[in-house]
Design a protein around this motif. Sequence first.
Motif: not given
Length: 323
Positions: A24, A125, A129, A132, A268-269, A271-272, A275, A277-278
């Motif tokens: 990331t 957070y 996983q 996602l 992905k977690s 990135e979430h 941004t 949105m965790g």
Amino acid sequence: MKNFALIGAAGYIAPRHMKAIKDTGNNLLAAYDNFDSVGILDSHFPDADFFVEFERFDRHVDKLKRNGQKIDFVSICSPNYLHDSHIRFGLRVGADVICEKPLVLNPWNIDALKEVEKEHGKRVYNILQLRLHPSIIALKKKIEEGPKDKIYDIDLAYITSRGHWYYTSWKGDVSKSGGIATNIGVHFYDMLTWVFGGVKKNVVHIHTHDRAAGYFELEKARVRWFLSINADTLPESVKAKGGRTYRSLTMEGEEIEFSDGFTDLHTKSYEHILTGMGFGLEESRKSIEIVHDIRYYKPVGPQGEYHPFVKMGLSTPPVILID
């Protein structure tokens, strides 16, 4: 670019967090673990400072902060029973926190951490996983678009073979890991309640040193589940191929394939989370309540609605040799 610190760098799951931080585009400044087998750092962040004593790690993080090199996130991969304490540390140093599952061992720990979040104005957070995973996202969409009054029949089995080392480690100590259901089942319970709704009934059939099984009635599903770390419980077809792991999730007798796609779920977690949105504290509550209840409910044995694997012969706990 965000600055990270990592607690629990020598464990099984830590490399996935290191990879996620790197993938990331962020930086790991400092890492801590009691054990010094952390050569994996060379593959991701060779310049990260590493500590085997928490007090020195704490002092270093404070020094970075005072010198204007703020830690934005503390990632936690430590043993389950230490998560609560390490989350509090991260919040106190002014960082947001990313914690491995299970977030904590008891539901009331979540209530206390919400207060600490408010005190420091930071967020916690949890790595959930499976929310996602493309197959699970598709399943949730299917249920949401399906008949509103339908109750689905679900069978879940997860077997991940472990050797005798498991029982010597903290994972074999229920007071530290929470037991089999907590240690290897919590993210499956989160996934099931995320897709099918909250728990209306929770029955435990077996809960021993190497396996656990039970039955849930959720808002939109009846679930028979089985978890094990004993290779003897693997299906014969898996044993014949030399396999050590088995995952099966069926709905109405139809297999839902989700064995693949796990490799990048931590990235992905991250990135979430990055941004905005965790998955926060409250989103972890249902699964933590479930594992707490399983830990304290008395197993009823093979009666009622139970997973077919329940009838396998139970094993004797291994003898831990002390020289």
